[in-house]
Motif scaffolding. Structure first.
Motif, PDB file in Angstrom:
ATOM      1  N   HIS A 180       0.827  -1.215   0.000  1.00 31.07           N
ATOM      2  CA  HIS A 180       0.000   0.000   0.000  1.00 31.07           C
ATOM      3  C   HIS A 180       0.860   1.265   0.000  1.00 31.07           C
ATOM      4  O   HIS A 180       0.381   2.341  -0.344  1.00 31.07           O
ATOM      5  CB  HIS A 180      -0.931   0.007   1.221  1.00 31.07           C
ATOM      6  CG  HIS A 180      -0.199   0.108   2.524  1.00 31.07           C
ATOM      7  ND1 HIS A 180       0.274  -1.004   3.190  1.00 31.07           N
ATOM      8  CD2 HIS A 180       0.151   1.173   3.275  1.00 31.07           C
ATOM      9  CE1 HIS A 180       0.890  -0.609   4.297  1.00 31.07           C
ATOM     10  NE2 HIS A 180       0.829   0.701   4.375  1.00 31.07           N
ATOM     11  N   GLY A 206      -2.727   5.752   0.068  1.00 23.93           N
ATOM     12  CA  GLY A 206      -2.525   4.881   1.216  1.00 23.93           C
ATOM     13  C   GLY A 206      -2.028   5.702   2.401  1.00 23.93           C
ATOM     14  O   GLY A 206      -1.616   6.853   2.258  1.00 23.93           O
ATOM     15  N   THR A 263      -0.183  -6.754   1.205  1.00 24.94           N
ATOM     16  CA  THR A 263      -0.514  -5.700   2.156  1.00 24.94           C
ATOM     17  C   THR A 263      -1.691  -6.138   3.021  1.00 24.94           C
ATOM     18  O   THR A 263      -2.414  -7.074   2.672  1.00 24.94           O
ATOM     19  CB  THR A 263      -0.852  -4.374   1.439  1.00 24.94           C
ATOM     20  OG1 THR A 263      -1.085  -3.354   2.412  1.00 24.94           O
ATOM     21  CG2 THR A 263      -2.081  -4.520   0.561  1.00 24.94           C
ATOM     22  N   ALA A 313      -5.798  -2.165   2.290  1.00 25.56           N
ATOM     23  CA  ALA A 313      -5.950  -1.545   0.981  1.00 25.56           C
ATOM     24  C   ALA A 313      -7.425  -1.388   0.652  1.00 25.56           C
ATOM     25  O   ALA A 313      -8.150  -2.371   0.542  1.00 25.56           O
ATOM     26  CB  ALA A 313      -5.250  -2.377  -0.097  1.00 25.56           C
ATOM     27  N   VAL A 352      -6.864   2.071  -3.330  1.00 30.75           N
ATOM     28  CA  VAL A 352      -5.440   1.772  -3.163  1.00 30.75           C
ATOM     29  C   VAL A 352      -5.074   0.497  -3.927  1.00 30.75           C
ATOM     30  O   VAL A 352      -4.004   0.411  -4.526  1.00 30.75           O
ATOM     31  CB  VAL A 352      -5.088   1.643  -1.665  1.00 30.75           C
ATOM     32  CG1 VAL A 352      -3.662   1.135  -1.467  1.00 30.75           C
ATOM     33  CG2 VAL A 352      -5.258   2.986  -0.961  1.00 30.75           C
TER      34      VAL A 352
END
Length: 598
Positions: free
Chosen positions: A141, A147, A174, A177, A181
């Motif tokens: 991110h 982000g 990640t 998100a 994102v």
């Protein structure tokens, strides 16, 4: 290939099968597909690229944002019997060349670097000679300006990949998100024919709760007193708050330390190490104490003040219970914290579009604090999972208070907002409903409105609290900027017409003292002694969940011990005899006590 992956998982990590979400990502990478994996904090993202790295011919470059995170990962891999190395700014040129030489010769299967390293010509010259099979982007991110941890150097990753003679497989991972994102990650990392796997943002072992109007210091004191032997993190918004909390609790004999950007680098490193090694039970910190904290036995995370957005909050809260054991995430909400976060937004040197975006995310965070709905459901829906049901375990779901019909109060509030032409904020609306003789109320002639004084038996704070509830539930809207203005939401009209009712629930949840298992405590003390001897954090040896299973099963031989999650062959060879001896000693003592009592 999946069978081989499971063999590696069992041999090196001591697990017989992958967690939910891990297997699909591992399978996708092993088939040669670019893969974006979004998993909750503590969901085991690192294994998703570490296992394929062991099976690929060549080296895996892992892009990691912090030196501490790299060191944690490399230490954990070494403890499991896997050779890996990090390249960072603490090394001189000769050390970097030596590690790159070993990587070329196949000594290291994983090489951890910061994204800034990809922008140096000297490193690019060295890496061009490596047989790179995969590039794994951790905390992906960070590539997106939308982000919460944007790192401009992450934008160099795509150029780096394009410069390689042969394009490797790309893994992007990640925990936090949003759909916006996620799209950025796909675009900015130039993923090709990628597969996206979202394993759900819910964490079954976390108990989320929001407590409003608490005496925060007293609450934390009582909470820590009940859990003196447990590890936890208390986040505060400012350095001043962190220092004040640290001084207060240190003076009272609590095992505490602190972390914020105002401390020297040496002191931050020393304090972080004290927490990781269980020399300090409680960490008071700002959000500077962030990524790279892989301590598995954090039993609670308390937010002393309002975080800036849900992405940051969930990542910080998710540092609790990484070992899968039940853990608590408590947010202490006071409405004055909103002004602090607004101040931070206004102080940042950023354009109007960025500020507007930050305000939007802040108001989503505020609504989380106000909503009476399931907290887990609210979070996962924010991240795009609208099919999620209620968790049944958060503070709102387990609240046993009866619902109260507040339809009449809602009609009074909505009517007042409408009669004030939807042009003012919550404080002024509350003053009008209270019947205040405030100068502004009289100056605008609001004392002539039929809604003036309609709620005179309430305090202004109680009215504002009701307004905040109505905002969270979509009955009222606010403009998402520095000076929020109230307007009627889509759900207000049916209430004003008497077609729908509005209900309220009050959160009450007592703190309970927890007792520790005697054998578990013995095993934890042994782990600490071994960690000090080896110079690694205790959780690198075994997670709390592994120690708890050891204390439940009480193995007395190698075969039984290897059935416990988190104990692979390499770790048994290294630590097995110590822990078996500890269990046997405990059982003998217990048996002796039972005989004596007979």
């Amino acid at each position: 290939m999946l069978q081989k992956a499971e063999e590696k998982l069992r041999t090196y990590f001591g697990y017989t099968s992958f967690r939910p979400g891990q297997q699909t990502i591992v399978k996708s990478l092993l088939s040669g597909c670019d893969t974006l994996g979004i998993m909750p904090t503590g969901g085991g993202k690192s294994i998703c690229y570490q296992i394929p790295a062991l099976l690929f011919d060549g080296v895996t470059i892992v892009i990691s944002p912090l030196i501490s995170l790299m060191k944690d990962q490399v230490d954990a891999l070494a403890s499991a019997g896997i050779a890996a190395a990090e390249i960072n700014s603490t090394l001189d040129a000769a050390e970097v060349r030596e590690r790159m030489r070993k990587a070329r010769e196949g000594v290291y299967k994983l090489l951890y670097v910061a994204p800034e390293r990809l922008e140096t010509d000297s490193f690019m010259a060295l890496v061009s000679e490596l047989p790179i099979a995969m590039v794994a982007v951790d905390e992906a991110h960070c590539v997106s300006q939308w982000g919460h941890d944007f790192r401009p150097s992450y934008l160099a990753i795509s150029r780096f990949i394009q410069s390689l003679p042969k394009r490797p497989v790309i893994a992007a991972l990640t925990a936090t998100a949003t759909p916006e994102v996620t799209a950025d990650i796909q675009r900015l990392l130039s993923l090709q024919d990628e597969r996206i796997y979202i394993s759900g943002f819910g964490r079954d072992n976390l108990h989320l709760s929001v407590r409003k109007g608490e005496d925060r210091r007293r609450f934390i004191r009582d909470y820590l007193e009940a859990r003196r032997e447990q590890a936890g993190i208390v986040y505060a918004a400012t350095r001043k708050d962190v220092d004040a909390l640290y001084d207060y609790f240190q003076e009272r004999g609590f095992s505490v330390t602190r972390y914020h950007a105002g401390l020297s680098e040496a002191e931050r490193a020393r304090n972080q190490e004290a927490f990781l090694y269980d020399d300090a039970r409680v960490m008071f910190a700002t959000n500077a104490f962030g990524m790279g904290i892989d301590k598995s036995n954090v039993r609670y995370v308390i937010h002393y003040s309002l975080p800036k957005n849900l992405e940051a909050y969930y990542q910080e809260a998710g540092r609790a219970g990484r070992d899968g054991e039940p853990s608590e995430c408590i947010l202490l909400f006071h409405s004055q914290d909103i002004q602090t976060q607004m101040f931070f937004i206004e102080q940042n040197q950023q354009g109007a579009e960025r500020r507007e975006h930050e305000y939007k995310k802040l108001y989503a965070m505020i609504d989380y604090c106000r909503t009476p709905r399931c907290l887990q459901q609210y979070i996962v829906q924010y991240f795009g999972d609208h099919a999620a049901g209620e968790c049944g375990r958060c503070g709102n779901c387990t609240n046993e208070a009866e619902l109260a019909d507040i339809t009449l109060e809602a009609q009074k509030v909505f009517s007042c907002v409408k009669r004030m032409r939807e042009r003012y904020g919550a404080s002024l609306v509350a003053q009008v409903l209270k019947g205040s003789r405030n100068k502004k109320v009289l100056e605008f002639g609001f004392d002539k409105l039929p809604t003036y004084g309609l709620m005179s038996d309430y305090t202004e704070k109680q009215i504002v609290d009701l307004i905040e509830l109505f905002i969270a539930e979509g009955y009222l809207r606010v403009t998402e900027n520095k000076y929020p203005i109230l307007a009627l939401g889509d759900r207000a009209l049916p209430v004003l017409k008497g077609e729908e009712q509005v209900w309220q629930k009050v959160l009450i949840r007592p703190i309970k003292r927890e007792e520790d298992d005697e054998l578990f405590e013995r095993l934890r003390q042994l782990r600490k002694e071994l960690s000090q001897k080896e110079g690694v954090p205790p959780y690198v040896i075994f997670h709390d969940s592994t120690l708890k299973e050891l204390s439940q099963i009480c193995p007395t031989d190698k075969e039984t011990m290897l059935t416990i999650k988190g104990i692979g062959a390499a770790k048994f060879e290294k630590y097995g005899s110590y822990f078996l001896a500890c269990v046997q000693e405990y059982l003998q003592k217990k048996e002796g006590a039972a005989t004596a009592s007979d």
